[in-house]
Design a protein around this motif. Sequence first.
Motif, mmCIF file in Angstrom:
data_model
loop_
_atom_site.group_PDB
_atom_site.id
_atom_site.type_symbol
_atom_site.label_atom_id
_atom_site.label_comp_id
_atom_site.label_asym_id
_atom_site.label_seq_id
_atom_site.Cartn_x
_atom_site.Cartn_y
_atom_site.Cartn_z
ATOM 1 N N ARG A 227 2.678 0.393 5.241
ATOM 2 C CA ARG A 227 1.400 0.651 5.921
ATOM 3 C C ARG A 227 1.037 -0.565 6.751
ATOM 4 O O ARG A 227 1.285 -1.695 6.343
ATOM 5 C CB ARG A 227 0.306 0.907 4.897
ATOM 6 N N MET A 229 -0.689 -3.604 8.139
ATOM 7 C CA MET A 229 -1.692 -4.522 7.596
ATOM 8 C C MET A 229 -2.402 -5.286 8.681
ATOM 9 O O MET A 229 -3.567 -5.610 8.564
ATOM 10 C CB MET A 229 -0.984 -5.548 6.697
ATOM 11 N N ILE A 274 -6.592 -5.122 8.615
ATOM 12 C CA ILE A 274 -7.010 -3.709 8.570
ATOM 13 C C ILE A 274 -7.328 -3.353 7.126
ATOM 14 O O ILE A 274 -6.623 -2.623 6.453
ATOM 15 C CB ILE A 274 -5.895 -2.803 9.119
ATOM 16 N N LYS A 275 -8.417 -3.918 6.627
ATOM 17 C CA LYS A 275 -8.719 -3.724 5.200
ATOM 18 C C LYS A 275 -10.116 -4.272 4.995
ATOM 19 O O LYS A 275 -10.515 -5.227 5.643
ATOM 20 C CB LYS A 275 -7.720 -4.556 4.381
ATOM 21 N N THR A 276 -10.882 -3.699 4.109
ATOM 22 C CA THR A 276 -12.186 -4.309 3.763
ATOM 23 C C THR A 276 -11.961 -5.243 2.588
ATOM 24 O O THR A 276 -11.332 -4.875 1.602
ATOM 25 C CB THR A 276 -13.214 -3.248 3.366
ATOM 26 N N GLN B 73 5.978 2.633 8.231
ATOM 27 C CA GLN B 73 5.682 4.034 8.518
ATOM 28 C C GLN B 73 5.334 4.199 9.989
ATOM 29 O O GLN B 73 4.704 3.337 10.592
ATOM 30 C CB GLN B 73 4.482 4.490 7.687
ATOM 31 N N ASN B 144 -1.982 -4.902 -1.572
ATOM 32 C CA ASN B 144 -2.737 -4.417 -0.415
ATOM 33 C C ASN B 144 -3.459 -3.113 -0.712
ATOM 34 O O ASN B 144 -3.365 -2.152 0.033
ATOM 35 C CB ASN B 144 -1.773 -4.231 0.781
ATOM 36 N N GLU B 146 -7.059 -1.383 -0.955
ATOM 37 C CA GLU B 146 -8.324 -1.771 -0.332
ATOM 38 C C GLU B 146 -9.487 -1.766 -1.311
ATOM 39 O O GLU B 146 -10.231 -2.721 -1.412
ATOM 40 C CB GLU B 146 -8.603 -0.808 0.818
#
Lengths: 307, 222
Positions: A227, A229, A274-276, B73, B144, B146
């Motif tokens: 994914r 990041m 790209i994350k809180t 991906q 990772n 969230e």
Amino acid sequence: MSVSLCKVFPHLQNAEVSLDVQHPVPLFLPVRTKKRYFIPPAVGMKGKGEENTEAKARAAGIVFRQQYFERPINIACTAGIFDPYVPPEGDARLSSLSKGGLKQRTEQIRQSAASQLAIRKIKEHDSEFTTKDFSERAQEIFIEAHNCLTQFNKEKLHSLVTERCYPEMTRGNRYKTICWRFLESLEPPRVVHARCPDMVSKGNLYGQVTVRMHSKQTLAIYDRFGRLMLGSEEQPKDVLEYLVIERHLVNPYGRWRLHGKIVPSWAPTKDPVIKTVMIPGPKLKPGEEFDALNYSVPKPEAVQWNK
Amino acid sequence: HMVYNSDDHKEDFLRNRRSSKGQRGVMSEVREKLGRTERVLGGGAQQLSCLHTSASLESKNWERRNLKVYPPQLPNEQRRAAEIHHSRRQIKYSKDKMWYLAKMIRGMSIDEAIAQLEFNDKKGAKIMKEVLLEAQEMAVKNHNVEYKSNLYVAESFSGKGKYLKRIRYHGRGMFGIMDKVYSHYFVKLVEGSPPQMEQKTSFDQAKEYVQSLKNRTIIHGL
């Protein structure tokens, strides 16, 4: 233990055994009396002597490797950047035609005396050193090193990057996928700064040269599950970088390797992940309540740091 | 003829025993001597296959599942859910007793599971709660993830650890071997909300039963 062996196989002591047996031999052997009870070996070991276990291990033939209580010190590279270059404010923002830009250019052309001295010292040890030539080599080293980082080619990366820089580059990257592409160079790379510190003893010279690069790159980091990041594959970014390349001059097998990067205090903030993420809140006294509306996140102070 | 032990199997077993650290008891030395002589005599039995080739006692396969890296991906693919494997080894508790707690939290969201374990009176519940909290922290820091509440327990089970053997004294000079039981606990957390298990009503089950009776084919019938 030889006593028990005689007891168990009395008739096999002098038997001559041929290895090429045609017919299968039964795997079970007749034993006089079979021990029908089991005592765990831990019982009866009330007072365990330290010498017993060591002597037993030695008798059994187990050899322990010699333990070295030393701490390895690496002398192939220095531990930091000495007398770091302070890039002038608004380096890549002002064009050469404006007044501010002209002033910057004149300052840069002069270049400080210490850098000139250092370059002269480097030329003593390495006669084929020229600033123009070197800046291109520096860019090549940079591109090669980052390509090795994307492919996780550790051996080649060690030859292109010093031991101090390697853990900084690779920390936390083992279970991540990095896609990095160098698109083009917007300005030709330039040597802006040079220093020749000598470590520990006089004469043990290391050369540190700072090269300024302005280029277009794309960076995308994917986590363990593929994914995204950070960054994006398609969107290129203009990157102004100050690379520090180092070489152990006195060592005839020394090579120019990437040692670190200088991040100026006026650098623009990086893109967010790209994350809180949760950040620690203010320390409250007992009885106080956290006021989310009037709370402003403290910004870190703008300091030049070198990576 | 019946084969008690294959030679290769014994060799591997002995190699493992020798390599593992700790006290080498009397029994292992005797078994070694037996093995050496048997190898010489039973030369014809080498075509037997050896089944247990990997060291089954120290293999940490569950933790190794955390090291698997997936390729990046494409942007149009559905976002892959993060999976975090965590375990604790050699817990001083019975694996059967641990199973009840493991079965209880299967399929729950992580907050619910932690809440249930916190107010459970069993000894294993405290340990399991620690394991779940550790796994949650690992997920946020290293994998990772969230939101730390956005996890659910996909798999949770217990396994047998290495037992210590002691003597239990009975009357009349009789004794039994007492096992000091140890267990392992394994848990897999997956990112996302817990999947809805479809609730089957009794009427549905009855309908299915009747249908299965109707579906029977009668062979050689008129």
